[in-house]
Design a protein around this motif. Structure first.
Motif, PDB file in Angstrom:
ATOM      1  N   ILE A 136       0.165  -4.416   5.179  1.00 56.34           N
ATOM      2  CA  ILE A 136       1.006  -4.227   4.001  1.00 56.34           C
ATOM      3  C   ILE A 136       0.660  -2.868   3.404  1.00 56.34           C
ATOM      4  O   ILE A 136      -0.495  -2.611   3.060  1.00 56.34           O
ATOM      5  CB  ILE A 136       0.774  -5.335   2.962  1.00 56.34           C
ATOM      6  CG1 ILE A 136       1.168  -6.705   3.536  1.00 56.34           C
ATOM      7  CG2 ILE A 136       1.553  -5.047   1.684  1.00 56.34           C
ATOM      8  CD1 ILE A 136       0.869  -7.863   2.615  1.00 56.34           C
ATOM      9  N   HIS A 175       6.629  -2.451  -1.420  1.00 52.56           N
ATOM     10  CA  HIS A 175       5.769  -2.328  -0.243  1.00 52.56           C
ATOM     11  C   HIS A 175       6.584  -2.318   1.044  1.00 52.56           C
ATOM     12  O   HIS A 175       7.797  -2.598   1.040  1.00 52.56           O
ATOM     13  CB  HIS A 175       4.779  -3.497  -0.183  1.00 52.56           C
ATOM     14  CG  HIS A 175       5.451  -4.836  -0.223  1.00 52.56           C
ATOM     15  ND1 HIS A 175       6.237  -5.322   0.787  1.00 52.56           N
ATOM     16  CD2 HIS A 175       5.468  -5.783  -1.195  1.00 52.56           C
ATOM     17  CE1 HIS A 175       6.705  -6.510   0.453  1.00 52.56           C
ATOM     18  NE2 HIS A 175       6.258  -6.807  -0.747  1.00 52.56           N
ATOM     19  N   SER A 190      -4.313  -4.307   4.189  1.00 52.31           N
ATOM     20  CA  SER A 190      -3.403  -3.671   3.244  1.00 52.31           C
ATOM     21  C   SER A 190      -3.951  -2.309   2.857  1.00 52.31           C
ATOM     22  O   SER A 190      -5.150  -2.051   2.962  1.00 52.31           O
ATOM     23  CB  SER A 190      -3.207  -4.543   1.995  1.00 52.31           C
ATOM     24  OG  SER A 190      -4.434  -4.684   1.285  1.00 52.31           O
ATOM     25  N   GLU A 217      -1.709  -9.995  -2.086  1.00 53.96           N
ATOM     26  CA  GLU A 217      -1.601 -10.324  -0.657  1.00 53.96           C
ATOM     27  C   GLU A 217      -2.257 -11.660  -0.331  1.00 53.96           C
ATOM     28  O   GLU A 217      -1.877 -12.333   0.629  1.00 53.96           O
ATOM     29  CB  GLU A 217      -2.268  -9.239   0.205  1.00 53.96           C
ATOM     30  CG  GLU A 217      -1.794  -7.832  -0.088  1.00 53.96           C
ATOM     31  CD  GLU A 217      -2.701  -7.126  -1.071  1.00 53.96           C
ATOM     32  OE1 GLU A 217      -2.809  -5.899  -0.984  1.00 53.96           O
ATOM     33  OE2 GLU A 217      -3.305  -7.799  -1.918  1.00 53.96           O
TER      34      GLU A 217
END
Length: 719
Positions: free
Chosen positions: A506, A531, A432, A458
């Motif tokens: 992400i 996101h 991420s 996450e």
């Protein structure tokens, strides 16, 4: 009347307990910064022994040492066998929030029953800043501190072996929960016995003016009172050894990385009661009202002490009993004032971070006020007690009300964050950007100032999916159950995590403009208000590998080995190429050359101790896979015995296959249906057996639906 008072007290505590646990169970998500990270890492610990979770085993290794940060993780691991992840977290939160007031009631009841009403402050202090940071171990350790001190106080005048054993059990659990509380608890278990017995000795020596004994004789008579205390403190020597051993370990490993906050910051934190502030500054007003309330109680305690001394002196009771005035000026409860002053000094001089972790000042700040509670003594009328209880209840509910309002708004954001993420593929790697996101909350209307409610969201997506998360902050430390397995030395000699190609990424909205070039390697598969989710581009199974036939064959061997006709060579460093074949893992492997001069197919092997994963990209369909293995032909003193366990696409296909020394190649078949365009085989051994390595000579894949799959490369045909 007493029964009525007790019933009112119990009802009040029960109602407060229910009200303070409602937010935990009433909302889907309890917003914390690190809470979801703890769930994820506990899940990895639970699943780590499962060899089919090859991504987890490749990225992480267990930190199976006795360090003081285990309790909440161990509890979550056990709970994950029974409940869904969020329910497991709610159970831990219930313990964090519910045990603190209960431990305070136990602590105060054993020391000063008149102050039991202050146990209600436990509800307010349970919803502290560190709880919302997700520091579950520390919050649990606070309850252990007060339970242990309450237990010691009840038996302090006659410590038996049973008491010491129970105290050691509590100390051990506290150590495994949090080191700072363990160290503070040991200090308290040293200071209070010395203060209590020292006070008793001084009271016997100088507490009475009229005595037939000389001062020296009274002192000699008082010395035996110190023996039980010194014996008890002596029994704590192993506990001190544990404390200092870990302290010196921290100094050696992390001692040069500490930093201190300035006096201005510390004063603002102290007087704004920021240990109770998490998401919004509204709580500062509640905290300051609480601080004023405690200050008033402190002043009233001092006034009450002065009044009692004045009445004692005026009554001339001291002339009849010979008791000196100082015994009324100084009492056993003053030890708690001294301890609170000591913790306050530590709050101001301790580093904010360093050694192993941070937020040290924040932790001390919480203890200052809770340790001080037994000192208070105003000798109130019971109706005044009701008023005090009412003030504490109002402050607690005011504090809770702000939190509930925040939770309701943040739950909208968090639900949006978790909506349709598109992460449905197991055994993949996730990254991420940024690794910890402290973004603007649409529902709150502002960016959280102290706690990042989206910091590790996450991690919840990766639970139960075998997904290895590359931005797992816990694995970069030495005080959590996991560490990154793949490390390398940087240019300056520091150990850093080795980057692996992520299957999914992400990207939080704050980083949309800083990921140029990402779409060259990744496809956007989902986006929402918070996101974007990307998946690495994937090549279809390469039709150029083999064509016109229905069999694909691999021969595993050394670099200088003879390739069997019609086979694709596989070496120890044949890394997986998308759409083709190769090793997915980078664990150490070695090549083994068979003893026969004339190489037959599968005469050589590749060996390994760690799990290894080999993937082949295949069109969807049904296949028969035949794996070949052979034993060690060497004439060494200890010829190698081979054992095989093999998992294919998550299904156990070969178990406990033992290959004796000198065995010619043997084969094992299994049938499999491919639905996601790849065959992933995990080969491994059981570490607790006498077998030291696995050995794999090769395998063939044959289409059982009769469809031609591949074209044999010309160079392979010539060989």
């Amino acid at each position: 009347m007493k029964a009525r008072q007790l019933s009112i007290g119990y009802i009040t505590v029960f109602v407060m307990l229910v009200l303070h646990l409602l937010p935990v169970w009433g909302f889907t998500y309890f917003p914390t910064q690190d809470g979801l990270s703890h769930i994820y890492n506990s899940y990895v610990v639970k699943e780590y022994h499962q060899h089919e979770n090859y991504r987890l085993r490749e990225v992480y290794e267990l930190n199976a040492t006795i360090f003081p940060n285990w309790t909440s993780h161990a509890l979550l691991v056990v709970l994950l066998y029974i409940f869904p992840p969020l329910i497991c977290e709610k159970i831990v939160l219930t313990l964090c929030i519910g045990l603190l007031p209960l431990s305070l009631f136990y602590f105060l009841k054993g020391i000063a029953r008149r102050n039991v009403v202050f146990g209600l402050l436990g509800f307010m202090f349970a919803y502290n800043y560190l709880l919302h940071m997700g520091f579950y171990n520390f919050v649990l350790s606070m309850s252990l501190f007060f339970f242990t001190m309450g237990y010691w106080w009840r038996g302090k005048d006659k410590i038996r072996l049973t008491n010491i054993i129970i105290i050691y059990i509590l100390l051990l659990v506290t150590y495994l929960t949090h080191y700072h509380t363990y160290a503070l608890l040991l200090m308290a278990l040293t200071f209070f016995p010395l203060f209590s017995s020292g006070y008793a000795v001084l009271q016997g020596v100088w507490g009475h003016s009229e005595s037939s004994l000389s001062l020296m004789q009274r002192f000699k008579e008082g010395i035996p009172k110190l023996k039980p205390t010194l014996t008890f403190i002596g029994s704590l020597i192993p506990a001190y050894f544990i404390m200092f051993s870990y302290y010196f370990y921290l100094v050696n490993e992390h001692g040069g990385n500490s930093n201190h906050k300035g006096v201005e910051w510390l004063n603002d934190y102290f007087f704004s009661m920021k240990s109770l502030v998490a998401f919004r500054d509204d709580h500062i007003l509640v905290g300051r009202v609480l601080l004023v309330f405690l200050a008033i109680v402190f002043v009233l305690t001092v006034i009450n002490r002065i009044r009692q001394c004045y009445q004692f002196h005026k009554s001339e009771e001291w002339k009849e009993t010979g008791e000196r005035l100082w015994t009324r000026i100084v009492t056993q409860m003053d030890g708690f004032l001294i301890m609170a002053v000591f913790i306050t000094v530590m709050f101001y001089i301790a580093p904010w971070s360093g050694y192993s972790g941070g937020w040290i000042n924040d932790r001390f700040h919480l203890y200052i006020f809770l340790v001080l509670l037994p000192f208070f003594a105003v000798n109130w009328h019971r109706y005044v007690n009701y008023g005090v209880a009412g003030i504490i209840v109002i402050l607690s509910l005011w504090h809770l009300g702000y939190n509930v309002h925040t939770y309701a708004l943040l739950n909208r954001d968090i639900a949006n964050v978790h909506s349709s993420m598109g992460l449905y593929e197991k055994d993949t790697i996730l990254t991420s950007e940024p690794g910890e996101w402290n973004g603007f909350s649409d529902s709150l209307g502002f960016e959280s100032k102290y706690v990042e409610p989206f910091g590790h969201t996450e991690c919840l997506l990766a639970v139960n999916m075998g997904i290895a998360y590359l931005d797992n902050y816990e694995a970069n430390t030495d005080h959590f159950p996991l560490r990154y397995k793949l490390k390398e030395l940087s240019a300056d000699g520091a150990i850093v995590k080795k980057e692996l190609p992520a299957d999914y990424a992400i990207i939080w909205r704050t980083e949309y403009d800083d990921v140029a070039g990402l779409e060259e390697e990744y496809d956007l598969i989902h986006s929402n208000d918070y996101h974007r989710v990307y998946r690495r581009k994937r090549a279809a199974p390469d039709p150029q590998m083999w064509g016109g036939g229905t069999v694909l064959a691999f021969d595993m061997q050394p670099e200088d080995g003879q390739i069997a006709p019609g086979h694709i060579p596989v070496y120890t460093d044949t890394v997986y190429t998308d759409g083709q074949y190769g090793w997915l893992t980078v664990s150490e492997r070695e090549a083994f050359k068979g003893g026969s001069e004339v190489r037959q197919p599968y005469g050589d092997s590749i060996l390994g101790k760690e799990d290894a994963v080999f993937r082949v990209a295949l069109p969807n369909g049904t296949y028969e896979v035949t794996c070949y293995f052979r034993g060690d032909e060497s004439e060494s003193d200890e010829p190698l015995e081979i054992e095989i366990y093999l998992i294919a696409n998550g299904e156990k296909q070969i178990q406990r296959l033992q290959i004796p020394v000198g065995t010619e190649a043997i084969d094992k078949q299994y049938n499999i249906t491919i639905t996601d365009e790849h065959l992933t085989q995990v080969i491994y051994i059981r570490k607790k057996t006498r077998y030291k390595k696995w050995g794999w000579s090769g395998f063939t894949i044959e289409s059982t639906d009769g469809k031609p799959r591949f074209r044999i490369p010309e160079e392979t045909k010539e060989q």
